[in-house]
Design an enzyme around this catalytic site. Structure first.
Site, PDB file in Angstrom:
ATOM      1  CG  ASN A 110     -79.622  69.320 -36.222  1.00  0.00           C
ATOM      2  OD1 ASN A 110     -78.816  68.994 -35.698  1.00  0.00           O
ATOM      3  ND2 ASN A 110     -79.790  70.677 -36.021  1.00  0.00           N
ATOM      4  CB  CYS A 161     -78.758  70.345 -32.361  1.00  0.00           C
ATOM      5  SG  CYS A 161     -78.889  71.657 -31.214  1.00  0.00           S
TER       6      CYS A 161
HETATM    7  C1  LIG Z   1     -76.433  80.814 -32.915  1.00  0.00           C
HETATM    8  C2  LIG Z   1     -76.127  79.597 -33.918  1.00  0.00           C
HETATM    9  C3  LIG Z   1     -77.274  78.885 -34.174  1.00  0.00           C
HETATM   10  C4  LIG Z   1     -77.210  77.625 -34.637  1.00  0.00           C
HETATM   11  N1  LIG Z   1     -78.286  76.719 -35.036  1.00  0.00           N
HETATM   12  C5  LIG Z   1     -78.213  75.609 -35.750  1.00  0.00           C
HETATM   13  C6  LIG Z   1     -79.458  75.067 -36.101  1.00  0.00           C
HETATM   14  O1  LIG Z   1     -80.574  75.110 -35.826  1.00  0.00           O
HETATM   15  N2  LIG Z   1     -79.081  74.056 -37.002  1.00  0.00           N
HETATM   16  C7  LIG Z   1     -77.729  73.452 -37.424  1.00  0.00           C
HETATM   17  O2  LIG Z   1     -77.846  72.472 -38.105  1.00  0.00           O
HETATM   18  N3  LIG Z   1     -76.791  74.229 -37.100  1.00  0.00           N
HETATM   19  C8  LIG Z   1     -77.091  75.312 -36.360  1.00  0.00           C
HETATM   20  N4  LIG Z   1     -75.877  75.996 -36.113  1.00  0.00           N
HETATM   21  C9  LIG Z   1     -74.400  75.657 -36.634  1.00  0.00           C
HETATM   22  C10 LIG Z   1     -73.920  76.258 -37.870  1.00  0.00           C
HETATM   23  O3  LIG Z   1     -74.724  75.773 -38.945  1.00  0.00           O
HETATM   24  C11 LIG Z   1     -72.710  75.977 -38.240  1.00  0.00           C
HETATM   25  O4  LIG Z   1     -72.599  74.382 -38.450  1.00  0.00           O
HETATM   26  C12 LIG Z   1     -71.610  76.286 -37.173  1.00  0.00           C
HETATM   27  O5  LIG Z   1     -71.741  77.601 -36.636  1.00  0.00           O
HETATM   28  C13 LIG Z   1     -70.145  76.500 -37.748  1.00  0.00           C
HETATM   29  O6  LIG Z   1     -70.087  77.210 -38.663  1.00  0.00           O
HETATM   30  P1  LIG Z   1     -69.441  78.600 -38.624  1.00  0.00           P
HETATM   31  O7  LIG Z   1     -68.154  78.578 -38.199  1.00  0.00           O
HETATM   32  O8  LIG Z   1     -69.534  79.423 -39.834  1.00  0.00           O
HETATM   33  O9  LIG Z   1     -70.382  79.402 -37.653  1.00  0.00           O
HETATM   34  C14 LIG Z   1     -75.740  77.137 -35.263  1.00  0.00           C
HETATM   35  C15 LIG Z   1     -74.755  78.098 -35.310  1.00  0.00           C
HETATM   36  C16 LIG Z   1     -74.947  79.210 -34.478  1.00  0.00           C
HETATM   37  C17 LIG Z   1     -73.679  80.145 -34.160  1.00  0.00           C
END
Ligand SMILES: Cc1cc2nc3c(=O)[nH]c(=O)nc-3n(C[C@H](O)[C@H](O)[C@H](O)COP(=O)(O)O)c2cc1C
Length: 375
Positions: A150, A153
């Site tokens: 990661n 973040c």
């Molecule tokens: C509530 C929440 C928590 C997330 N936590 C992480 C995380 O711990 N590690 C990570 O690499 N991405 C995290 N993400 C990012 C998602 O994995 C993803 O990259 C991002 O939401 C875009 O995808 P989506 O449009 O399908 O939501 C998080 C996203 C959300 C909404």
């Protein structure tokens, strides 16, 4: 016969659809439910060495637009359409010690489904880089198939963590190298989209030895301000800090980042995410050259792990392959990357007369730029 299986970074996937690192993959029970629902793989919620403490109150909210109106708000109401998720959640509040036995149990229960562990440590000192290695060894000994670093973040204060690593080419390279020095499984790196030219960080990451890049994490964003209270729609004691935007709103921006990556590295492997809720959006990433795709926001809103989302994704891909059976399509390999070459400099886009425009370099024609070579 349509075959949804694929090989990505040397790993066989029953289908190319993964749950992304986010709340849907924050526990053993969620991940087991996800496999049962049919997901080809999961990336765990990001695991660190130490527990973290989240903010008071909600960590994720959903921004919706009034149908037929102009109001955008996170307030729950009828007759709206989802625009985006907004979150300021940190990595897993459970540390590696909590995760390791659970990863072992998950792998034992579903040996043929892909389990990717997302990990994060600091990158500023040798001791911190060693923490990346401790995490890598812990999760790979537990049996995971791959590791996702990661570097993306968006909520970290530390300059050597999360998206701040993904904004620093040197840290991208040395952190990947540190992990690769001990990794026995493929190493994926999830880069932040919040840089000027993601190809630069990707170059450094591949130089460090990465096997694949995942993009995009959420884009830096603030909640909007409530016109009645004049406070941010999400705040604690009146304060907010930048969080991350996901969901439908980021699809076009994520595709632009992914296009930059797949064009710069046509022979490398990419996992696409950002704004996927059905097969149409996943297809855009595949046509740009991605070998797998991931979903977070849409799965959160569908029984926490997306049983209907994965059904729609596999049905959509089956239907596409069946529809194109006449062209000899049987698997993802037959359409992956088909549109990678369709993104060109603006001056190469068709005009009524091709001689009318020269990319802004012809001073006489456009009047605002001079060919650099002539200066
Ligand atoms: C509530 C929440 C928590 C997330 N936590 C992480 C995380 O711990 N590690 C990570 O690499 N991405 C995290 N993400 C990012 C998602 O994995 C993803 O990259 C991002 O939401 C875009 O995808 P989506 O449009 O399908 O939501 C998080 C996203 C959300 C909404």
């Amino acid at each position: 016969m349509a075959d949804l299986s694929t090989i990505f970074t040397g790993i066989r996937f029953e289908n190319p659809f993964l749950l992304a690192s986010a709340p849907p993959t924050e526990s053993e029970s969620n991940i087991l439910r996800a496999y049962e629902a049919g997901w080809g793989g999961v990336v765990t919620k990001t695991i660190g060495l130490h527990p973290v403490v989240n903010v008071r109150g909600p960590k994720t909210k959903f921004l919706r637009a009034d149908n037929g109106g102009s109001r955008l708000s996170m307030k729950k109401r009828l007759d709206t359409t989802l625009m985006a998720s907004w979150n300021w959640e940190l990595i897993s509040d459970k540390p590696a010690d909590w995760w390791v036995p659970r990863l072992e149990a998950i792998k034992k229960a579903w040996p043929n489904r892909v389990l990717v562990a997302s990990i994060m440590a600091g990158s500023g000192t040798d001791k911190e880089l060693h923490n990346w290695q401790i995490l890598t060894e812990a999760v790979q000994d537990a049996g995971v198939d791959a590791i996702e670093l990661n570097f993306s973040c968006p909520h970290m204060d530390r300059v050597d963590m999360g998206a701040n690593v993904g904004k620093d080419k040197v840290l991208c390279s040395i952190s990947t190298q540190a992990v690769k020095a001990v990794a026995r499984v493929p190493v994926w790196v999830k880069l932040t989209p919040a840089t000027a030219d993601i190809v630069e960080e990707a170059t450094a990451t591949f130089l460090g030895g990465a096997d694949a890049i995942s993009s995009s994490n959420t884009f830096p964003a603030l909640p909007i301000i409530d016109p009645e209270t004049l406070d941010f729609e999400v705040n604690v004691d009146g304060y907010v800090s930048p969080g991350g935007l996901g969901g439908p709103a980021i699809l076009p921006q994520s595709l632009a980042k992914m296009a930059q990556l797949t064009q710069a590295f046509p022979d490398r492997e990419f996992s696409g995410l950002g704004g996927i809720s059905g097969f149409d959006q996943a297809l855009s990433y595949f046509l740009l050259g991605c070998g797998t795709v991931q979903v977070a926001t849409a799965a959160m809103l569908d029984h926490a792990i997306g049983p209907n989302v994965i059904k729609a994704l596999t049905a959509g891909m089956t239907e596409l392959l069946d529809r194109n059976a006449g062209r000899g399509w049987t698997s993802l390999a037959d359409f992956r990357g088909l549109r990678r070459g369709s993104i060109v400099p603006h001056s190469q886009i068709g005009r009524p007369d091709a001689s009318d425009y020269h990319g802004g370099y012809d001073e006489e024609a456009e009047g605002y730029a001079v060919e650099p070579a002539a200066v």
